[in-house]
Design a protein around this motif. Structure first.
Motif, PDB file in Angstrom:
ATOM      1  N   GLN A  54       0.812  -1.215   0.000  1.00 11.94           N
ATOM      2  CA  GLN A  54       0.000   0.000   0.000  1.00 11.94           C
ATOM      3  C   GLN A  54       0.850   1.272   0.000  1.00 11.94           C
ATOM      4  O   GLN A  54       0.349   2.345  -0.296  1.00 11.94           O
ATOM      5  N   GLU A  55       2.126   1.163   0.361  1.00 12.65           N
ATOM      6  CA  GLU A  55       2.987   2.343   0.425  1.00 12.65           C
ATOM      7  C   GLU A  55       3.281   2.870  -0.970  1.00 12.65           C
ATOM      8  O   GLU A  55       3.369   2.115  -1.930  1.00 12.65           O
ATOM      9  N   GLN A  56       3.440   4.197  -1.022  1.00 13.86           N
ATOM     10  CA  GLN A  56       3.776   4.840  -2.288  1.00 13.86           C
ATOM     11  C   GLN A  56       4.925   5.802  -2.058  1.00 13.86           C
ATOM     12  O   GLN A  56       5.009   6.460  -1.031  1.00 13.86           O
ATOM     13  N   PHE A  57       5.762   5.910  -3.038  1.00 13.27           N
ATOM     14  CA  PHE A  57       6.893   6.832  -2.987  1.00 13.27           C
ATOM     15  C   PHE A  57       6.433   8.168  -3.549  1.00 13.27           C
ATOM     16  O   PHE A  57       5.964   8.249  -4.681  1.00 13.27           O
ATOM     17  N   THR A  58       6.554   9.228  -2.747  1.00 12.51           N
ATOM     18  CA  THR A  58       6.015  10.523  -3.162  1.00 12.51           C
ATOM     19  C   THR A  58       7.095  11.555  -3.487  1.00 12.51           C
ATOM     20  O   THR A  58       6.770  12.650  -3.932  1.00 12.51           O
ATOM     21  N   LYS A  59       8.344  11.240  -3.278  1.00 18.19           N
ATOM     22  CA  LYS A  59       9.403  12.223  -3.558  1.00 18.19           C
ATOM     23  C   LYS A  59       9.677  12.291  -5.060  1.00 18.19           C
ATOM     24  O   LYS A  59       9.520  11.313  -5.776  1.00 18.19           O
ATOM     25  N   ASP A  60      10.086  13.492  -5.502  1.00 18.90           N
ATOM     26  CA  ASP A  60      10.455  13.666  -6.905  1.00 18.90           C
ATOM     27  C   ASP A  60      11.868  13.151  -7.129  1.00 18.90           C
ATOM     28  O   ASP A  60      12.776  13.423  -6.344  1.00 18.90           O
ATOM     29  N   LEU A  61      12.034  12.439  -8.191  1.00 22.40           N
ATOM     30  CA  LEU A  61      13.355  11.948  -8.554  1.00 22.40           C
ATOM     31  C   LEU A  61      13.927  12.823  -9.658  1.00 22.40           C
ATOM     32  O   LEU A  61      13.288  13.040 -10.673  1.00 22.40           O
ATOM     33  N   PRO A  62      15.138  13.338  -9.440  1.00 18.80           N
ATOM     34  CA  PRO A  62      15.741  14.133 -10.513  1.00 18.80           C
ATOM     35  C   PRO A  62      16.153  13.219 -11.658  1.00 18.80           C
ATOM     36  O   PRO A  62      16.788  12.195 -11.458  1.00 18.80           O
ATOM     37  N   LEU A  63      15.769  13.602 -12.847  1.00 14.91           N
ATOM     38  CA  LEU A  63      16.079  12.776 -14.000  1.00 14.91           C
ATOM     39  C   LEU A  63      17.445  13.096 -14.585  1.00 14.91           C
ATOM     40  O   LEU A  63      18.036  12.284 -15.268  1.00 14.91           O
ATOM     41  N   LYS A  64      17.932  14.307 -14.319  1.00 14.73           N
ATOM     42  CA  LYS A  64      19.244  14.689 -14.819  1.00 14.73           C
ATOM     43  C   LYS A  64      20.274  14.439 -13.732  1.00 14.73           C
ATOM     44  O   LYS A  64      20.067  14.792 -12.582  1.00 14.73           O
ATOM     45  N   THR A  65      21.353  13.854 -14.116  1.00 12.18           N
ATOM     46  CA  THR A  65      22.427  13.645 -13.157  1.00 12.18           C
ATOM     47  C   THR A  65      23.290  14.893 -13.103  1.00 12.18           C
ATOM     48  O   THR A  65      23.458  15.592 -14.103  1.00 12.18           O
ATOM     49  N   LYS A  66      23.822  15.153 -11.931  1.00 14.47           N
ATOM     50  CA  LYS A  66      24.701  16.309 -11.783  1.00 14.47           C
ATOM     51  C   LYS A  66      26.061  15.952 -12.355  1.00 14.47           C
ATOM     52  O   LYS A  66      26.639  14.931 -12.035  1.00 14.47           O
TER      53      LYS A  66
END
Length: 165
Positions: A54-66
């Motif tokens: 039931q858990e969901q991941f809500t954080k934004d993932l950066p698609l561009k690597t630094k």
């Protein structure tokens, strides 16, 4: 019959041979209240899996690597440029004297006179600097006098300490 089927599914589950539908059957069985007593120790595990589903991941993932700049390659490139510059500089004849080049002399006597003049100027400025620091000698004389006072104080301290005993 159902209990026998659950035990077979558990054995397949432990061997990693179950399908998703069979795992769903196991999760459904262990979320009910009427679980066989000898299978009770599986109940927290399947309850965890059901809750975890039931858990969901809500954080934004950066698609561009630094991108980090690698300074090691910059130093390698700088050395390469310096080496190429040294390699491709034209070799000049040192025996020819050019009058228009600043800081060079064709005659050795002229060079000697200029060096002598510059050294005399440096010596003059150095002597001016040392004359302003001469007062430090007077400070050294004063500290020497204070050392005599320390010797007198030490001797009187020894005298007074021996009188107390």
């Amino acid at each position: 019959m159902v209990l026998n089927n659950i035990e077979k599914l558990l054995e397949k589950y432990e061997n990693g041979e179950t399908s998703l539908k069979e795992e769903q059957v196991l999760k459904h069985y262990f979320t009910k209240d009427n679980v066989a007593p000898h299978l009770e120790h599986y109940k927290p595990m399947f309850a965890y899996f059901l809750g975890n589903q039931q858990e969901q991941f809500t954080k934004d993932l950066p698609l561009k690597t630094k991108r980090t700049f690698n300074y090691k390659w910059l130093s390698v490139a700088a050395v390469a440029v310096i080496m190429l510059g040294v390699y491709f500089t034209p070799i000049t004849d040192t025996n020819t004297c050019k009058e228009n080049v600043v800081g060079t002399f064709c005659e050795p006597e002229e060079a000697f006179n200029e060096v002598s003049k510059q050294l005399a100027m440096i010596s003059n400025h150095f002597n001016k600097g040392t004359s302003t620091v001469n007062y430090l000698n007077e400070v050294n004389k004063g500290t020497a006098t204070l050392n005599y006072l320390n010797e007198i104080e030490n001797s009187t301290g020894i005298i007074f300490k021996t009188n107390e005993y």
